[in-house]
Design an enzyme around this catalytic site. Sequence first.
Site, short mmCIF file in Angstrom:
data_model
loop_
_atom_site.label_atom_id
_atom_site.label_comp_id
_atom_site.label_asym_id
_atom_site.label_seq_id
_atom_site.Cartn_x
_atom_site.Cartn_y
_atom_site.Cartn_z
N LYS A 173 0.94 -1.16 -0.12
CA LYS A 173 0.14 0.08 0.02
C LYS A 173 0.93 1.15 0.03
O LYS A 173 0.57 2.27 -0.72
CB LYS A 173 -1.06 0.01 1.04
CG LYS A 173 -1.72 1.23 1.43
CD LYS A 173 -2.70 1.67 0.26
CE LYS A 173 -3.50 2.93 0.61
NZ LYS A 173 -3.96 3.40 -0.55
N LYS A 242 1.13 11.75 5.68
CA LYS A 242 1.60 10.38 6.82
C LYS A 242 2.14 9.27 5.74
O LYS A 242 3.11 8.70 6.10
CB LYS A 242 0.08 9.98 7.45
CG LYS A 242 0.04 9.05 8.09
CD LYS A 242 -0.56 7.83 7.43
CE LYS A 242 -1.70 7.93 6.98
NZ LYS A 242 -2.40 6.81 5.97
#
Length: 296
Positions: A173, A242
């Site tokens: 991911k 992030k």
Amino acid sequence: MTTTVAFLGLGRMGTAMAGHLAAAGHPLTVWNRSPAAAEAFAAAHGARSAPTPAAAVAGAQVVVTMLADDRALLETYRREDGVLAGLEPGALAIDMSTVSPSTVQQVHDWVREREGSFVDAPVSGSVASAQAAGLTIMAAGPAADVDRAREVLDVLGARVLHLGPTGAGAAMKLSVNTIVHSLNQAVSEALVLAERAGIARERAYEVFANSAVAAPFVQYRRAAYERPGEVPVTFALELAAKDLRLALELAGRVGAPLPQTTTNLAVLDAAVAAGLGQDDESAVAVHLRTATPPTR
Ligand code: NAP
């Protein structure tokens, strides 16, 4: 469908995803840090709303988390009334947030200590693809656990790919999101360049959308780039920062070069510092416009 499911985290993605589980007939209990979202979801979908993570997972055979970041996931598990306080032995925990492989490993270890199973299964796709159950799910863990998770994952996504052992889903991911956020940076820069060269924003985007760069990302985010602030946020800019921070941490551990990601994170950090963290990630273009005034 009799598998009882607890779904924790009803943000933009979680709300869209959990709706499919309710529609598929799973007995569903939801929890969200801000309770109003869970109560509204429960009322709309005939689910049960729980006051704490522990209460939500008590009696659940499958526990799904879809939370903002590593801190949110770790806190939701380890707080006094957290997941670990209520998890049933034999339960399957599936985390679908975008978090680091090391956090995933920590949660895996906690769940195993309580005789549960754990699968990391982050998703690629937008809020719209979550609403359409069209996500690509990057699952990882022992094959038997991933197979068991498919009953729930198949309801949430269009494809479930088994990437490898625990943490491989999280790593994949982060890899794919370095591309997503590079596209965001590239579109933002190119748009501002065209505008500064005297081409109207919508005209420039018409070219992007009908050229060799017309990737799905470029298509489905068109309104956000063309009319910043007027369309709902689908991915908060601070979450993009992030993601890239986690990708760089992973790159440091495994020894992968990410020069473009380093640059893209610096721009995202500057945009967050300028107060755009809660805006859509396409606000990178807004930041570039305001941070560098035109020369003429
Ligand atoms: P979001 O709308 O910002 O929702 C975040 C969720 O996390 C909310 O339920 C929030 O609760 C909860 N949360 C935040 N901090 C928490 C804490 N300390 N303890 C407990 N809960 C906490 O985010 P999203 O867009 O749904 O994204 C969720 C995850 O999916 C993220 O990891 C994101 O990177 C990833 N993702 C997003 C997209 C996208 O297009 N949006 C696509 C793929 C993957 P409150 O309601 O109380 O704030």
